[in-house]
Design a protein around this motif. Sequence first.
Motif, mmCIF file in Angstrom:
data_model
loop_
_atom_site.group_PDB
_atom_site.id
_atom_site.type_symbol
_atom_site.label_atom_id
_atom_site.label_comp_id
_atom_site.label_asym_id
_atom_site.label_seq_id
_atom_site.Cartn_x
_atom_site.Cartn_y
_atom_site.Cartn_z
ATOM 1 N N LYS A 12 -35.121 47.009 -49.198
ATOM 2 C CA LYS A 12 -36.525 47.398 -49.216
ATOM 3 C C LYS A 12 -37.277 46.498 -48.257
ATOM 4 O O LYS A 12 -37.050 45.320 -48.184
ATOM 5 N N ARG A 13 -38.149 47.074 -47.491
ATOM 6 C CA ARG A 13 -38.929 46.302 -46.534
ATOM 7 C C ARG A 13 -39.940 45.446 -47.269
ATOM 8 O O ARG A 13 -40.589 45.899 -48.196
ATOM 9 N N SER A 14 -40.067 44.232 -46.880
ATOM 10 C CA SER A 14 -41.043 43.325 -47.436
ATOM 11 C C SER A 14 -42.385 43.570 -46.771
ATOM 12 O O SER A 14 -42.454 43.923 -45.598
ATOM 13 N N VAL A 15 -43.440 43.371 -47.516
ATOM 14 C CA VAL A 15 -44.768 43.518 -46.927
ATOM 15 C C VAL A 15 -45.019 42.431 -45.895
ATOM 16 O O VAL A 15 -45.973 42.506 -45.144
ATOM 17 N N PHE A 16 -44.139 41.443 -45.832
ATOM 18 C CA PHE A 16 -44.301 40.356 -44.881
ATOM 19 C C PHE A 16 -43.563 40.607 -43.579
ATOM 20 O O PHE A 16 -43.624 39.803 -42.669
ATOM 21 N N ASP A 17 -42.830 41.719 -43.489
ATOM 22 C CA ASP A 17 -42.111 42.021 -42.261
ATOM 23 C C ASP A 17 -43.101 42.271 -41.139
ATOM 24 O O ASP A 17 -44.126 42.900 -41.334
ATOM 25 N N ALA A 91 -35.464 23.622 -56.249
ATOM 26 C CA ALA A 91 -35.652 22.174 -56.082
ATOM 27 C C ALA A 91 -36.260 21.852 -54.719
ATOM 28 O O ALA A 91 -36.945 20.842 -54.567
ATOM 29 N N ALA A 92 -36.042 22.729 -53.747
ATOM 30 C CA ALA A 92 -36.582 22.521 -52.395
ATOM 31 C C ALA A 92 -38.041 22.951 -52.296
ATOM 32 O O ALA A 92 -38.633 22.831 -51.224
ATOM 33 N N ARG A 93 -38.609 23.459 -53.393
ATOM 34 C CA ARG A 93 -39.988 23.943 -53.421
ATOM 35 C C ARG A 93 -40.258 24.918 -52.278
ATOM 36 O O ARG A 93 -41.050 24.656 -51.375
ATOM 37 N N PRO A 94 -39.559 26.045 -52.283
ATOM 38 C CA PRO A 94 -39.704 27.019 -51.192
ATOM 39 C C PRO A 94 -41.118 27.591 -51.122
ATOM 40 O O PRO A 94 -41.863 27.553 -52.103
ATOM 41 N N SER A 95 -41.453 28.114 -49.971
ATOM 42 C CA SER A 95 -42.784 28.673 -49.753
ATOM 43 C C SER A 95 -43.031 29.863 -50.676
ATOM 44 O O SER A 95 -42.098 30.528 -51.130
ATOM 45 N N GLN A 96 -44.293 30.126 -50.915
ATOM 46 C CA GLN A 96 -44.663 31.275 -51.729
ATOM 47 C C GLN A 96 -44.264 32.586 -51.037
ATOM 48 O O GLN A 96 -43.913 33.552 -51.697
ATOM 49 N N ILE A 97 -44.295 32.595 -49.727
ATOM 50 C CA ILE A 97 -43.875 33.791 -48.999
ATOM 51 C C ILE A 97 -42.397 34.064 -49.260
ATOM 52 O O ILE A 97 -42.005 35.197 -49.539
ATOM 53 N N SER A 101 -40.966 37.351 -51.293
ATOM 54 C CA SER A 101 -39.988 38.237 -50.663
ATOM 55 C C SER A 101 -38.707 38.305 -51.482
ATOM 56 O O SER A 101 -38.121 39.374 -51.645
ATOM 57 N N LEU A 102 -38.285 37.172 -52.006
ATOM 58 C CA LEU A 102 -37.072 37.124 -52.823
ATOM 59 C C LEU A 102 -37.238 37.978 -54.076
ATOM 60 O O LEU A 102 -36.361 38.782 -54.410
ATOM 61 N N VAL A 103 -38.351 37.826 -54.755
ATOM 62 C CA VAL A 103 -38.611 38.617 -55.960
ATOM 63 C C VAL A 103 -38.606 40.106 -55.624
ATOM 64 O O VAL A 103 -37.978 40.916 -56.305
ATOM 65 N N GLN A 104 -39.290 40.464 -54.552
ATOM 66 C CA GLN A 104 -39.369 41.868 -54.150
ATOM 67 C C GLN A 104 -37.982 42.438 -53.851
ATOM 68 O O GLN A 104 -37.637 43.531 -54.295
ATOM 69 N N GLN A 105 -37.181 41.695 -53.112
ATOM 70 C CA GLN A 105 -35.854 42.181 -52.731
ATOM 71 C C GLN A 105 -34.912 42.268 -53.931
ATOM 72 O O GLN A 105 -34.183 43.245 -54.080
#
Length: 180
Positions: A12-17, A91-97, A101-105
């Motif tokens: 699925k395409r992310s809205v951030f693409d 643990a790496a505190r990834p970006s909200q973006i 995207s991970l949740v969406q995918q």
Amino acid sequence: DAPPAPAPPAAKRSVFDSPGNLGRGAGGNAAGGAAKDSGGEMFKSFKATMELQQLLGRGEHEKAFATALHAQSLELLSWLCSKVDPSELLAARPSQILLTSLVQQLAFDLGASTSMKLKWLLATLPRLDPHDPQIASHVPKILEQVAANLAGCTDVLGNAGHPCHATLLAVSAMVSQLAR
């Protein structure tokens, strides 16, 4: 471990693409389907898997996930999630973006690798900040999609005897709370 099978369906395409990335599926053609050169796709998949393994070996979990998400291959992302514990990425505190995207995918196709995807959603959703300015305008639509995809699983997973039932309920509750 073997690399993912070639030519998976486009994620699925992310809205951030970026607009230049839209319309190009995992197979690389404009229709989003598999390219006709399955040998080339297999090599591309193998190459991507090797790159992810190298990033993981160096402890660069966030970069590995960003790379997998950018590849727009749900199968590649699922493979990566199966190799990493959610706590290692978080643990790496990834970006909200990246988290959005991970949740969406992961929520796109819950019919495959369901237990693993729900485990990742359960770990990732609490870290999502729907008020973060980078993602705030996208979160309502994404959470609506996630909720719809979770609801689509209730026929099978809604049975209290299913091993994923409790996790599905917990993830659904988190999505509802975040959507408020």
